[in-house]
Design a protein around this motif. Structure first.
Motif, PDB file in Angstrom:
ATOM      1  N   ARG A 331       0.846  -1.199   0.000  1.00 38.99           N
ATOM      2  CA  ARG A 331       0.000   0.000   0.000  1.00 38.99           C
ATOM      3  C   ARG A 331       0.876   1.241   0.000  1.00 38.99           C
ATOM      4  O   ARG A 331       1.658   1.460   0.923  1.00 38.99           O
ATOM      5  N   LEU A 332       0.732   2.043  -1.056  1.00 38.74           N
ATOM      6  CA  LEU A 332       1.431   3.326  -1.170  1.00 38.74           C
ATOM      7  C   LEU A 332       0.335   4.364  -1.098  1.00 38.74           C
ATOM      8  O   LEU A 332      -0.258   4.734  -2.105  1.00 38.74           O
ATOM      9  N   ASP A 333       0.009   4.782   0.126  1.00 38.79           N
ATOM     10  CA  ASP A 333      -1.164   5.632   0.338  1.00 38.79           C
ATOM     11  C   ASP A 333      -0.770   7.102   0.291  1.00 38.79           C
ATOM     12  O   ASP A 333      -0.157   7.628   1.226  1.00 38.79           O
ATOM     13  N   GLY A 334      -1.149   7.779  -0.765  1.00 41.48           N
ATOM     14  CA  GLY A 334      -0.845   9.197  -0.913  1.00 41.48           C
ATOM     15  C   GLY A 334      -2.075  10.054  -0.683  1.00 41.48           C
ATOM     16  O   GLY A 334      -3.141   9.550  -0.305  1.00 41.48           O
ATOM     17  N   PRO A 335      -1.922  11.355  -0.902  1.00 46.52           N
ATOM     18  CA  PRO A 335      -3.025  12.295  -0.661  1.00 46.52           C
ATOM     19  C   PRO A 335      -4.309  11.900  -1.397  1.00 46.52           C
ATOM     20  O   PRO A 335      -5.403  12.105  -0.868  1.00 46.52           O
ATOM     21  N   GLN A 336      -4.172  11.289  -2.574  1.00 48.18           N
ATOM     22  CA  GLN A 336      -5.379  10.921  -3.330  1.00 48.18           C
ATOM     23  C   GLN A 336      -6.178   9.847  -2.599  1.00 48.18           C
ATOM     24  O   GLN A 336      -7.388   9.747  -2.781  1.00 48.18           O
ATOM     25  N   SER A 337      -5.519   9.010  -1.783  1.00 46.31           N
ATOM     26  CA  SER A 337      -6.273   7.952  -1.110  1.00 46.31           C
ATOM     27  C   SER A 337      -6.770   8.374   0.275  1.00 46.31           C
ATOM     28  O   SER A 337      -7.849   7.978   0.687  1.00 46.31           O
ATOM     29  N   HIS A 338      -6.002   9.193   1.005  1.00 46.74           N
ATOM     30  CA  HIS A 338      -6.460   9.525   2.368  1.00 46.74           C
ATOM     31  C   HIS A 338      -6.837  10.998   2.547  1.00 46.74           C
ATOM     32  O   HIS A 338      -7.352  11.390   3.587  1.00 46.74           O
ATOM     33  N   GLY A 339      -6.535  11.828   1.568  1.00 52.66           N
ATOM     34  CA  GLY A 339      -7.015  13.212   1.612  1.00 52.66           C
ATOM     35  C   GLY A 339      -6.125  14.190   2.351  1.00 52.66           C
ATOM     36  O   GLY A 339      -6.456  15.379   2.432  1.00 52.66           O
ATOM     37  N   VAL A 340      -4.987  13.721   2.913  1.00 51.32           N
ATOM     38  CA  VAL A 340      -4.114  14.658   3.636  1.00 51.32           C
ATOM     39  C   VAL A 340      -3.002  15.125   2.697  1.00 51.32           C
ATOM     40  O   VAL A 340      -2.179  14.315   2.259  1.00 51.32           O
ATOM     41  N   PRO A 341      -2.951  16.416   2.388  1.00 52.27           N
ATOM     42  CA  PRO A 341      -1.929  16.891   1.445  1.00 52.27           C
ATOM     43  C   PRO A 341      -0.514  16.615   1.968  1.00 52.27           C
ATOM     44  O   PRO A 341      -0.250  16.750   3.163  1.00 52.27           O
ATOM     45  N   GLY A 342       0.364  16.208   1.080  1.00 52.54           N
ATOM     46  CA  GLY A 342       1.785  16.107   1.418  1.00 52.54           C
ATOM     47  C   GLY A 342       2.198  14.865   2.193  1.00 52.54           C
ATOM     48  O   GLY A 342       3.366  14.735   2.542  1.00 52.54           O
ATOM     49  N   LEU A 343       1.261  13.962   2.470  1.00 53.80           N
ATOM     50  CA  LEU A 343       1.602  12.787   3.295  1.00 53.80           C
ATOM     51  C   LEU A 343       1.501  11.504   2.466  1.00 53.80           C
ATOM     52  O   LEU A 343       0.510  11.292   1.756  1.00 53.80           O
ATOM     53  N   VAL A 344       2.550  10.666   2.581  1.00 48.36           N
ATOM     54  CA  VAL A 344       2.485   9.323   1.977  1.00 48.36           C
ATOM     55  C   VAL A 344       2.825   8.299   3.057  1.00 48.36           C
ATOM     56  O   VAL A 344       3.858   8.414   3.729  1.00 48.36           O
ATOM     57  N   ASN A 345       1.965   7.317   3.227  1.00 47.87           N
ATOM     58  CA  ASN A 345       2.222   6.198   4.138  1.00 47.87           C
ATOM     59  C   ASN A 345       2.516   4.955   3.315  1.00 47.87           C
ATOM     60  O   ASN A 345       1.758   4.623   2.397  1.00 47.87           O
ATOM     61  N   LEU A 346       3.603   4.263   3.663  1.00 51.08           N
ATOM     62  CA  LEU A 346       3.959   3.032   2.949  1.00 51.08           C
ATOM     63  C   LEU A 346       3.700   1.846   3.876  1.00 51.08           C
ATOM     64  O   LEU A 346       4.374   1.692   4.902  1.00 51.08           O
ATOM     65  N   PHE A 347       2.733   1.030   3.513  1.00 45.90           N
ATOM     66  CA  PHE A 347       2.331  -0.076   4.381  1.00 45.90           C
ATOM     67  C   PHE A 347       2.576  -1.427   3.692  1.00 45.90           C
ATOM     68  O   PHE A 347       2.380  -1.558   2.474  1.00 45.90           O
ATOM     69  N   GLY A 348       2.964  -2.412   4.493  1.00 42.13           N
ATOM     70  CA  GLY A 348       3.063  -3.790   3.985  1.00 42.13           C
ATOM     71  C   GLY A 348       4.179  -3.986   2.982  1.00 42.13           C
ATOM     72  O   GLY A 348       4.055  -4.810   2.071  1.00 42.13           O
ATOM     73  N   ILE A 349       5.302  -3.275   3.179  1.00 41.79           N
ATOM     74  CA  ILE A 349       6.391  -3.394   2.193  1.00 41.79           C
ATOM     75  C   ILE A 349       7.276  -4.582   2.572  1.00 41.79           C
ATOM     76  O   ILE A 349       8.411  -4.440   3.039  1.00 41.79           O
ATOM     77  N   GLU A 350       6.717  -5.752   2.372  1.00 41.31           N
ATOM     78  CA  GLU A 350       7.463  -6.994   2.577  1.00 41.31           C
ATOM     79  C   GLU A 350       8.146  -7.351   1.254  1.00 41.31           C
ATOM     80  O   GLU A 350       8.294  -6.495   0.372  1.00 41.31           O
ATOM     81  N   SER A 351       8.579  -8.595   1.077  1.00 41.94           N
ATOM     82  CA  SER A 351       9.186  -8.989  -0.187  1.00 41.94           C
ATOM     83  C   SER A 351       8.168  -8.797  -1.307  1.00 41.94           C
ATOM     84  O   SER A 351       6.980  -9.075  -1.099  1.00 41.94           O
ATOM     85  N   PRO A 352       8.541  -8.272  -2.451  1.00 44.71           N
ATOM     86  CA  PRO A 352       9.879  -7.971  -2.963  1.00 44.71           C
ATOM     87  C   PRO A 352      10.288  -6.499  -2.798  1.00 44.71           C
ATOM     88  O   PRO A 352      10.700  -5.858  -3.771  1.00 44.71           O
ATOM     89  N   GLY A 353      10.220  -5.992  -1.570  1.00 44.62           N
ATOM     90  CA  GLY A 353      10.469  -4.562  -1.355  1.00 44.62           C
ATOM     91  C   GLY A 353      11.883  -4.118  -1.706  1.00 44.62           C
ATOM     92  O   GLY A 353      12.091  -2.996  -2.173  1.00 44.62           O
ATOM     93  N   LEU A 354      12.858  -4.997  -1.463  1.00 51.76           N
ATOM     94  CA  LEU A 354      14.238  -4.646  -1.833  1.00 51.76           C
ATOM     95  C   LEU A 354      14.339  -4.507  -3.356  1.00 51.76           C
ATOM     96  O   LEU A 354      14.842  -3.501  -3.874  1.00 51.76           O
ATOM     97  N   THR A 355      13.821  -5.500  -4.066  1.00 54.77           N
ATOM     98  CA  THR A 355      13.862  -5.469  -5.530  1.00 54.77           C
ATOM     99  C   THR A 355      13.114  -4.252  -6.075  1.00 54.77           C
ATOM    100  O   THR A 355      13.555  -3.600  -7.025  1.00 54.77           O
ATOM    101  N   ALA A 356      11.966  -3.963  -5.453  1.00 56.84           N
ATOM    102  CA  ALA A 356      11.064  -2.931  -5.987  1.00 56.84           C
ATOM    103  C   ALA A 356      11.431  -1.525  -5.533  1.00 56.84           C
ATOM    104  O   ALA A 356      10.791  -0.553  -5.962  1.00 56.84           O
ATOM    105  N   SER A 357      12.472  -1.393  -4.682  1.00 54.84           N
ATOM    106  CA  SER A 357      12.686  -0.120  -3.987  1.00 54.84           C
ATOM    107  C   SER A 357      12.750   1.096  -4.923  1.00 54.84           C
ATOM    108  O   SER A 357      12.130   2.132  -4.649  1.00 54.84           O
TER     109      SER A 357
END
Ligand SMILES: Cc1cc2nc3c(=O)[nH]c(=O)nc-3n(C[C@H](O)[C@H](O)[C@H](O)COP(=O)(O)OP(=O)(O)OC[C@H]3O[C@@H](n4cnc5c(N)ncnc54)[C@H](O)[C@@H]3O)c2cc1C
Length: 371
Positions: A331-357
């Motif tokens: 989950r890459l939750d940015g302002p479009q998903s939660h409505g708070v300007p300027g904030l991004v929350n990154l959730f559940g970055i398990e494998s393949p997070g290193l590859t995908a970084s």
């Protein structure tokens, strides 16, 4: 209180890649890390595999960002001299009943755009890896291994060269949404030290707890977290393999597989051990788990001898789906998903997070640019 353009909370591989991306965009990010050094949590407790992108649900973020990230990462390593090897991997069916699962996996990989797989019969696989036992195997030539520590250092170096600043030994302990940004408290000081116009929560295992602690942020936007520990055992002796060897995936993980480091040393794991809610993180490896590892490895490597497995290290997966539930996406939750300007929350970055970084970083850059 100082005002900054942007903070990135967490100096794991994802936070560093994001900070570099934002620095390239001219945002001068401040990277805030609670430990004394970078990469001291999940980013230094993984298999160091550059995944090809076989396993994930077609169209998911995991599938798309793994493929994009894999290509970016190989290019990064080549251009910057980061040690890596495109050694390939074999996923094995060890009895006839598993042949169908291998074919399903091959179709899924093709749907994901992985177009270099080869389905091998036993003799073809054993011609590549004579010590292997299998009835059939899927060869993934574009799977590789990387010196993840060197990669982390190179990300930090490039981020700093473009204006990022790293602050270590600094835990973000409270955040508050205000009209013109996000106030940030450090190391339990109740007075905010910073006002950030933008903030990226890349706190890995702690990202949901941190998001829940943001005053004014809707808690309904924060997923429940689950944690699954994965232990590794190292092999006493030289492995008879030059490629990575994986069984078919199992619930919660990819099965007890064999990976190699760049020095040719083999390690097995990670297994899957779900933590109870609230259970403290403990990275010790229980030597008693060796028996189950031994049994699982004998399926594809009958030559493993008793006593060859030594307790190694462990990592913990930040999961968004609990035991028995279907795997969740990043989950890459940015302002479009939660409505708070300027904030991004990154959730559940398990494998393949290193590859995908690097691909995650591109996405986060786009989320903040569009806000
Ligand atoms: C066992 C295992 C094996 C894996 N194998 C692979 C693999 O082979 N290939 C692959 O592609 N991926 C793999 N992964 C996944 C990969 O390791 C992760 O996706 C990646 O490391 C996540 O990086 P991160 O930066 O999000 O998290 P982390 O590395 O955990 O970084 C988060 C950082 O945030 C900091 N932090 C947390 N809270 C705060 C706070 N309040 N204030 C300041 N700082 C804070 C932490 O100290 C930490 O440094 C594996 C994962 C596990 C668990």
């Amino acid at each position: 209180m100082d005002t900054v353009d942007c903070v990135v909370i967490g100096a794991g591989v994802v936070g560093l890649a994001v900070a570099r991306q934002l620095a390239l965009a001219g945002l001068e990010p401040l990277i805030i890390e609670r430990h004394r050094a970078i990469g001291m949590e999940t980013s230094s407790r993984n298999s160091e595999v550059i995944h090809a992108g076989l396993y994930y649900a077609p169209g998911s973020l995991k599938a798309r960002l793994c493929l994009r990230g894999r290509d970016l990462l190989y290019t990064w390593c080549q251009q910057r001299g980061i040690a890596h090897r495109r050694c390939g991997k074999l996923i094995v069916a060890t009895h006839e009943a598993q042949r169908g699962e291998l074919e399903v996996l091959e179709r899924r990989a093709i749907d994901n755009g992985v177009n270099d797989l080869r389905l091998l019969e036993r003799a073809e696989a054993q011609a590549l890896e004579p010590a292997l036992h299998c009835v059939a195997a899927l060869l993934s030539p574009s799977t590789g291994i990387i010196d993840s520590h060197a990669y982390l250092l190179s990300l930090l170096g490039d981020a700093e060269a473009h204006g990022a600043i790293l602050a270590t030994s600094s835990a973000v302990t409270a955040m508050r949404l205000v009209r013109n940004g996000i106030q940030i408290c450090i190391n339990d000081d109740p007075e905010p030290l910073l006002l950030a116009r933008r903030a990226v929560n890349a706190a890995g295992l702690h990202a949901p707890a941190l998001a829940r602690a943001i005053e004014g942020f809707p808690t309904l936007q924060v997923p429940a977290e689950h944690f699954a520990k994965g232990s590794y055992f190292t092999l006493d002796g030289r492995p008879p393999f030059s490629r990575l060897v994986y069984p078919l995936p199992q619930p919660g993980g990819l099965g007890v597989h064999l990976t190699l480091d760049l020095a040719g040393q083999a390690r097995f794991g990670p297994d899957v051990e779900w933590l109870e809610p609230g259970q403290p993180f403990d990275y010790a490896v229980d030597p008693a788990r060796a028996a189950a590892f031994h049994q699982a490895i004998l399926d594809y490597w009958p030559g493993l001898r008793p006593g060859q497995l030594l307790p190694g290290y462990a990592g913990i997966r930040p999961k968004l789906a609990g035991p028995g539930a279907p795997a969740a996406d990043f989950r890459l939750d940015g302002p479009q998903s939660h409505g708070v300007p300027g904030l991004v929350n990154l959730f559940g970055i398990e494998s393949p997070g290193l590859t995908a970084s690097l691909a995650i970083a591109e996405r986060v850059g786009a989320l903040l640019a569009a806000a």
